[in-house]
Motif scaffolding. Structure first.
Motif, short mmCIF file in Angstrom:
data_model
loop_
_atom_site.label_atom_id
_atom_site.label_comp_id
_atom_site.label_asym_id
_atom_site.label_seq_id
_atom_site.Cartn_x
_atom_site.Cartn_y
_atom_site.Cartn_z
N PHE A 143 0.83 -1.20 0.00
CA PHE A 143 0.00 0.00 0.00
C PHE A 143 0.86 1.25 0.00
CE2 PHE A 143 -2.20 3.44 2.19
CZ PHE A 143 -3.38 3.52 1.46
N TYR A 144 1.85 1.32 0.91
CA TYR A 144 2.71 2.51 0.98
C TYR A 144 3.56 2.66 -0.28
CZ TYR A 144 1.52 3.43 5.85
OH TYR A 144 0.86 3.74 7.01
N LEU A 145 3.97 1.56 -0.84
CA LEU A 145 4.74 1.60 -2.08
C LEU A 145 3.93 2.25 -3.19
CD1 LEU A 145 7.07 0.80 -3.99
CD2 LEU A 145 6.00 -1.47 -4.17
N GLN A 146 2.71 1.80 -3.39
CA GLN A 146 1.86 2.34 -4.45
C GLN A 146 1.42 3.77 -4.14
OE1 GLN A 146 1.41 1.02 -7.29
NE2 GLN A 146 2.05 -1.10 -6.95
N LEU A 147 1.21 4.07 -2.85
CA LEU A 147 0.80 5.42 -2.46
C LEU A 147 1.93 6.42 -2.76
CD1 LEU A 147 -1.42 7.11 -1.03
CD2 LEU A 147 -0.22 6.66 1.12
N MET A 148 3.16 6.06 -2.40
CA MET A 148 4.29 6.96 -2.66
C MET A 148 4.55 7.12 -4.15
SD MET A 148 5.14 8.21 0.16
CE MET A 148 6.52 9.13 -0.51
N LEU A 149 4.39 6.05 -4.91
CA LEU A 149 4.53 6.16 -6.37
C LEU A 149 3.50 7.11 -6.95
CD1 LEU A 149 5.31 2.50 -7.54
CD2 LEU A 149 6.70 4.53 -7.95
N LEU A 150 2.28 7.06 -6.42
CA LEU A 150 1.22 7.94 -6.88
C LEU A 150 1.57 9.39 -6.63
CD1 LEU A 150 -1.69 8.41 -7.93
CD2 LEU A 150 -2.48 8.09 -5.57
N PHE A 151 1.94 9.72 -5.39
CA PHE A 151 2.25 11.11 -5.03
C PHE A 151 3.50 11.62 -5.75
CE2 PHE A 151 0.05 10.44 -0.72
CZ PHE A 151 -1.17 10.78 -1.28
N LEU A 152 4.55 10.82 -5.75
CA LEU A 152 5.80 11.26 -6.37
C LEU A 152 5.65 11.37 -7.89
CD1 LEU A 152 8.39 9.22 -4.26
CD2 LEU A 152 7.85 11.64 -4.10
N GLY A 153 4.80 10.51 -8.47
CA GLY A 153 4.57 10.59 -9.91
C GLY A 153 3.86 11.89 -10.28
N ILE A 154 2.90 12.31 -9.45
CA ILE A 154 2.16 13.55 -9.72
C ILE A 154 3.09 14.76 -9.63
CG2 ILE A 154 0.38 15.10 -8.79
CD1 ILE A 154 -1.18 12.62 -7.95
N THR A 155 3.98 14.76 -8.65
CA THR A 155 4.84 15.93 -8.42
C THR A 155 6.17 15.87 -9.14
OG1 THR A 155 5.71 14.87 -6.41
CG2 THR A 155 3.82 16.35 -6.14
#
Length: 412
Positions: free
Chosen positions: A252-264
């Motif tokens: 979950f944290y892996l995918q969550l961080m990928l989501l946020f870092l990908g946006i920014t």
């Protein structure tokens, strides 16, 4: 031949005395016998006093503003572990500075021990973690495990002599030989990952992308170390990472961080360019904020689907969202569901923090109004006619007090 050098301290005293007549009258042979300052203990005390004065001046220079912490580790000649700490900050003149503040021997390089050293420095100097805006870890890869929920992502296993790339799983070995993956050298370097030690979002984003790409091979490496590691510590580390890598929490944290870092990620690249277009940057800030709002409204289902898919591919147990959340840190019942924990306490909370940070830093309406005034104002000021780069511009804005009349532009 015998050296004529009597040691750095005495040589420095002699040199100072030669340059200053007043000093020469009160040092060495001209000093009282009990005040010549030539004993090792006295020299150590004086150096310690100098150290305290220098560090205090650095802390004053940082003031109560934000700063970054840079940590690295190395071994001295007798192979004792050393930990170095550097502060990076913008001074009152708008100049970016890096100042060395600490060198300490450490008994071990576990994350808890290194974290304790950082805490001690902060406590002694009256610093608070709230002002820490960036963290950069070089060799001290163990420290990276302090990131809650991601402690296993950026720390793999140190390979001692005899555990080289020739024995890694085939996919890792091939990519290493092609130069697609960097292998660290020296103490406590990550194996197989791009180092995420920079204070840039993009470096962490690329590390996580590589983690997903190499996940199966990383599991094999950890299994290999768990069984055949050179010592008990590394075998236990491998065992701990394997257990965490096979949890829903990790995925979950892996995918969550990928989501946020990908946006920014695109905004990060634009903001760190030396020649960046301020209009384009302003537009990207607005677009990034809009994307974060969109993700908050409609992004949960997409995220949880990616988490579930990853879990199914690697036979990781998928949690039932309606079940009670199992808090490992408490003996009491949590009285909340898995859905509430991961969606409300994690997903929404982190998104809201990111959105608030953007709103605090960049108010695009105010910025848009300031920008027009700023451009006209700067063009009419000859002091800004020979700027070399953004750093020079920032310093000139402070020097001319324009950072006070155009604060949003200066911050951007």
């Amino acid at each position: 031949m015998d050296s004529v050098n009597e040691g750095n301290f005495l040589e420095l005293v002699k040199y100072t005395a030669e340059q200053n007549e007043l000093v020469s009258k009160v040092v060495l042979e001209n000093a009282h016998r009990n005040n010549q300052m030539v004993s090792h203990k006295i020299q150590t005390d004086i150096v310690h006093c100098f150290t305290e004065e220098v560090i205090e001046s650095i802390i004053k220079e940082v003031g109560h503003d934000v700063f970054c912490l840079l940590v690295d580790e190395s071994a001295d000649v007798p192979d004792k572990e050393q930990m170095t700490m550097v502060f990076r900050f913008v001074d009152s003149d708008g100049i970016v500075k890096e100042r060395f503040v600490s060198l300490a021997h450490v008994k071990e390089t576990s994350s808890l021990f290194l974290k304790s050293a950082v805490d001690s420095l902060f406590a002694k100097r009256g610093l608070i973690m709230k002002k820490l805006r960036g963290q950069c870890y070089g060799g001290a890869s163990n420290m990276k495990s302090e990131f809650s929920g991601l402690r296993a992502l950026v720390m793999l296993i140190n390979f001692n002599e005899g555990y080289g790339t020739r024995r890694l799983p085939e996919k890792v070995e091939v990519k290493t030989k092609k130069g697609e993956i960097k292998i660290g050298k020296g103490l406590n370097q990550e194996v197989s990952f791009q180092r995420s030690g920079k204070t840039r979002w993009g470096s962490h984003y690329n590390t996580l992308l590589q983690l997903i790409d190499l996940f199966a091979s990383i599991i094999k490496v950890l299994e290999f170390v768990e069984i055949g590691g050179s010592d008990g510590i590394k075998r236990r580390q491998a065992n701990g990472l394997l257990k965490y890598f096979h949890t829903f929490d990790f995925v979950f944290y892996l995918q969550l961080m990928l989501l946020f870092l990908g946006i920014t990620n695109n905004l990060s690249k634009v903001l760190r360019r030396k020649d960046h277009d301020i209009l384009n940057a302003m537009s990207l800030v607005k677009s990034t904020k809009q994307q974060l709002y969109k993700i908050r409204d409609d992004g949960w289902e997409s995220l949880i689907n990616k988490v579930s898919s990853f879990c199914e591919n690697y036979k990781i147990e998928v949690l039932v969202m309606d079940d009670e959340f199992d808090s490992k840190n408490s003996r009491k019942r949590s009285n909340i569901t898995n859905l509430h924990h991961y969606k409300v306490d994690c997903f929404y909370t982190i998104l809201d923090m990111q959105i608030q940070e953007f709103n605090d830093c960049f108010d695009e309406i105010t910025l848009e109004h300031q920008l027009g005034l700023y451009i006209d104002n700067i063009r009419e000021d000859e002091r800004f006619s020979n700027l070399k780069d953004l750093g020079h511009l920032a310093c000139m804005m402070v020097m001319t007090k324009k950072h006070l009349s155009h604060p949003q532009v200066y911050r951007l």
